[in-house]
Design an enzyme around this catalytic site. Sequence first.
Site, PDB file in Angstrom:
ATOM      1  N   ASP A 105       0.845  -1.193   0.000  1.00 42.03           N
ATOM      2  CA  ASP A 105       0.000   0.000   0.000  1.00 42.03           C
ATOM      3  C   ASP A 105       0.884   1.247   0.000  1.00 42.03           C
ATOM      4  O   ASP A 105       2.007   1.217  -0.524  1.00 42.03           O
ATOM      5  CB  ASP A 105      -0.943  -0.025   1.211  1.00 42.03           C
ATOM      6  CG  ASP A 105      -2.280   0.643   0.931  1.00 42.03           C
ATOM      7  OD1 ASP A 105      -2.276   1.867   0.714  1.00 42.03           O
ATOM      8  OD2 ASP A 105      -3.317  -0.041   0.931  1.00 42.03           O
ATOM      9  N   HIS A 161      -3.799   6.173   3.285  1.00 38.54           N
ATOM     10  CA  HIS A 161      -4.476   4.968   2.799  1.00 38.54           C
ATOM     11  C   HIS A 161      -3.887   3.697   3.402  1.00 38.54           C
ATOM     12  O   HIS A 161      -4.618   2.804   3.864  1.00 38.54           O
ATOM     13  CB  HIS A 161      -4.371   4.945   1.274  1.00 38.54           C
ATOM     14  CG  HIS A 161      -5.220   3.929   0.594  1.00 38.54           C
ATOM     15  ND1 HIS A 161      -4.819   2.628   0.408  1.00 38.54           N
ATOM     16  CD2 HIS A 161      -6.446   4.020   0.040  1.00 38.54           C
ATOM     17  CE1 HIS A 161      -5.762   1.963  -0.249  1.00 38.54           C
ATOM     18  NE2 HIS A 161      -6.763   2.785  -0.487  1.00 38.54           N
ATOM     19  N   SER A 479     -11.123  -0.689  -1.231  1.00 36.90           N
ATOM     20  CA  SER A 479      -9.870  -0.683  -0.458  1.00 36.90           C
ATOM     21  C   SER A 479     -10.117  -0.989   0.999  1.00 36.90           C
ATOM     22  O   SER A 479      -9.283  -1.604   1.671  1.00 36.90           O
ATOM     23  CB  SER A 479      -9.190   0.686  -0.567  1.00 36.90           C
ATOM     24  OG  SER A 479      -8.570   0.855  -1.803  1.00 36.90           O
TER      25      SER A 479
END
Length: 695
Positions: A105, A161, A479
């Site tokens: 990620d 994220h 996600s």
Amino acid sequence: MGALPEHDYSPSSHHLSLLQEVVDDSGESEALIRSYKRSFNGFAAYLTDEEAKRLSSREDVVSVFPSRELELHTTRSWDFMGFYQPTSVTNLPAAGGDVIIGVIDSGIWPELPSFDDRGYGPPPAKWKGVCNGGTNFTCNNKIIGARHYSGTGSARDLQGHGSHTASTAAGSVVKDASFYGVARGIARGGVPWARIATYSVCGLTCSSADVLAAFDDAIADGVDVITISIGRRSAVDLDRDTIAIGGFHATKRGILTVHSAGNGGPDPATTASVAPWLLSVAASTIDRKFESKVVLGNGKIFTGSSVNGFTENGEELPLLYSINGKIGCTTICQPGCCDSRLVKGKILICDSINGQFLALQAGAKGVVFPYVELDTASVVSLPAAGMDPKRFDAIASYQNSTKNPVAKILKSDTVTDPRAPAVAFFSSRGPNVIVYAILKPDVSAPGVDILAGWSPVASLSDDPNDKRQYHFNVLSGTSMACPHVAAIAAYLKSLHPNWSPSAIKSAIITTNVSDPILALASADFAYGSGQLNPVNATDPGLVYETTTEDDLKLLCHLGYGTSRVRVVTGDNNISCPARTSPTAIKDFNYPSIVIPVPPKSDSFETGLLRTVTNVGSAANATYRAEVVESARELKIQVKPDVLCFEYLGEKKSFNVTVCGGNFSADPFFASAALIWSDGTRSVRSPIVVYTLPPM
């Protein structure tokens, strides 16, 4: 005791005087625990039943009741699915602390409370990775490994994220977590006792080369599960799909890769996660919604959607929509129209959610905008609320018809959503445009309004002018769904360390819940086998397993040829069958069944083979087949329809024949489900028949 009196009033003194009247031993000061005196009137105290009874008889007392332990409702997704885990690392499942989740990620922010390693022992002996996180980056016994790749410079998460996905999967328990007081409670990952290895591949962009390098490292480092919430906008052939390639090699080494299906919905054929060896995840809602209210000067209240952590003390402010006479400005929230001299200190009505960015920059105090995506809530950079078109028009009409229009925007609150789980509108759909006979996505999991850890240097709202810093944020997307499934895969690995990736995937796919899920037509293409059921997945009874050899045969039937397959495996002794055909993929031992038929077919009949392995708690087990939820256009037969097992690990094969005709629609879609049951466990495989698009 209700509302606070408006006159001069000392709550604590009054509460003590009340206790003095009812407490038997004159210990009123010791009995009083806390006075509630800022927003409402009341108190907590130690009382006997008789004392409580006397207090409740007073006319100025609304109610008296015992204090109970309440369930905390943050990171609500895990409780919503009924998956409860130890809140202390001292009470772990067997081998639990040895499970490592590799997160590919944007990196991680190691100082977040979600990655606190108190109570953890040293990394497991099998770990072969390193902590190469860059300058001022330190690993611990929770984050046991870190790597960064070209373009990132550090494993430290500057986007937010990666921290969000990592903490969703395996974040430590954090009490009193919230987003500026909204959705307050306990935050935790699905497997809070698991270890994390982070592979930072995303800076401003995510390079395919870096992603493949991360797979390379993660496999060698010894992770047990890989979660990757990165992908393409459209599917490509498997040999050009970086994540399919990395996932294939991970599978060969016994590592399952869990992948987000993508955010290209609700259009069909939008998922880019198509490889059979990946576990592809769609996004669904949970039973918690964020609501924001706008109160107009005429007293009318409109409920909309946003994640608004601002508190403006209920202040009424002027409401502004347009600028009379300014050429080219139809609304106030256009570039060149949002004049700070006119909008400062006001609430603006904007025709787009992006108007909030201009409004904040110009000094406005709030925004109302139209918002049709009401199954999600967006974090806003100033007090704001999104309204459906009818409510938005009503607010605009009030502003236009009122001499001095005013409004106030209240801080967001959370309410129960009885429709959950529903497939998110943005979640990418099937059918699989690369491997037609493989159902994608595989499963749906919570991916809407998920609260999890966040990098303090990343924007909370995607607004560069939003300078707030916080260690939690609320996001939506596949996600967010992906690490939910990765956590359950890690949990199954801890319970069944010898299970293959395909066995873990099968356990997750065949134990899901499909009935409550709301979706549009062709529902199986929206949610796969259904909503993730973590509890049932731990004991599936039977699993559908595939081997590397099966994967290679599939590649052969897709036309890759012997020479290319040998390159994939590095094994020059492998040869494709003399006769290959894409239709032979129907016998690939997948937990779901998809039968593509040519367009404008009058009828069809397809036979296929499946094999299941007994992994239940009992060596002797009998399973009976039942076809349910079948469309009227289909006829489905299973032979044999009874499977008798005598030992654990025993395999049994069966044939499924599906036929149909008289299609009333073109393109055609019909579905059913095959369930094998021993009376306790239900092993459910969706069956989908659809017409292929014209070639």
